[in-house]
Scaffold this active site. Structure first.
Site, short mmCIF file in Angstrom:
data_model
loop_
_atom_site.label_atom_id
_atom_site.label_comp_id
_atom_site.label_asym_id
_atom_site.label_seq_id
_atom_site.Cartn_x
_atom_site.Cartn_y
_atom_site.Cartn_z
N GLU A 146 0.85 -1.20 0.00
CA GLU A 146 0.00 0.00 0.00
C GLU A 146 0.88 1.25 0.00
O GLU A 146 1.93 1.26 0.64
CB GLU A 146 -0.89 -0.06 1.24
N ASP A 147 0.46 2.26 -0.72
CA ASP A 147 1.21 3.51 -0.75
C ASP A 147 1.07 4.27 0.57
O ASP A 147 2.04 4.80 1.10
CB ASP A 147 0.80 4.39 -1.93
N ASP A 160 -4.15 5.48 5.81
CA ASP A 160 -4.70 6.70 6.40
C ASP A 160 -5.82 6.32 7.36
O ASP A 160 -5.56 5.90 8.49
CB ASP A 160 -5.18 7.62 5.28
N PHE A 213 -2.31 16.35 3.54
CA PHE A 213 -2.67 15.76 2.25
C PHE A 213 -1.42 15.73 1.38
O PHE A 213 -0.86 16.77 1.06
CB PHE A 213 -3.79 16.54 1.55
N ARG A 261 0.82 11.90 -9.52
CA ARG A 261 1.35 10.60 -9.09
C ARG A 261 2.81 10.44 -9.50
O ARG A 261 3.55 9.67 -8.91
CB ARG A 261 0.57 9.45 -9.74
#
Length: 184
Positions: free
Chosen positions: A100-101, A104, A153, A166
């Site tokens: 997973e990047d 959160d 963010f 990205r």
């Protein structure tokens, strides 16, 4: 770089990412020796991280992908988790490592973990480049964490805002004025 104009500050540099992927790869190599895990990338954000990470895993692995979403172009996760692309292989009796990047809220990941366990996975663990514990809405800690970050963010290195940014080679904090205006 042209895209730098959208970034308030670099949070995790390209060099730091390289160091983190090497370190995580070494730990995973040790933990998964002779287990042939199925490394599951959660699209689309996982691609740069997963690509760099697997270069540092020195044991047999298999790869597959899922496209699971809870953001829908916004800056906050929703409670609605949607599977848009499912795995093409079975997980029954397999060691699963989700790449997973960012972790959160934990909602999306929790839904995927429960699904893979329901399908009979022997074990489901998670490796994430970024961990945002302040954003967590469920009680969860990933098994392998690259970098803990504050509740900001972030974009770049796979992470997007409205499917853009990205391709930054680092993780940066998006300037607030970008998401308060119409960004195209």
């Amino acid at each position: 770089m042209e895209l730098d104009k959208y970034i308030e500050k670099v949070l995790v540099s390209q060099k730091e990412i390289e160091t983190v992927t090497k370190s995580l790869g070494a730990k995973i190599t040790k933990d998964y020796k002779n287990k042939k895990p199925l490394v599951v990338g959660l699209l689309k954000g996982c691609i740069p991280f997963m690509s760099d990470l697997i270069k540092h895993i020195d044991t047999n692995i298999e790869l597959d992908f899922m496209n699971v979403s809870s953001y829908y172009g916004g800056i906050e996760s929703t409670a609605d988790v949607k599977i848009e692309k499912d795995l093409s292989v079975t997980v029954k009796d397999r060691y699963i490592l989700i790449a997973e990047d960012i972790v959160d809220s934990g909602r999306t990941l929790n839904a995927v973990i429960k699904l893979l366990e329901y399908r009979g996975a022997k074990e489901v663990k998670v490796v994430t480049l970024l961990n945002k514990p302040e954003g967590r809405l469920i009680d969860y800690v990933p098994d392998y964490i690259g970098v803990d970050i504050p509740k900001l963010f972030v974009v770049g290195y796979g992470l997007d805002y409205k499917e853009q940014l990205r391709n930054l080679p680092y993780v940066g904090v998006l300037k607030p004025e970008v998401y308060t205006k119409d960004f195209n």
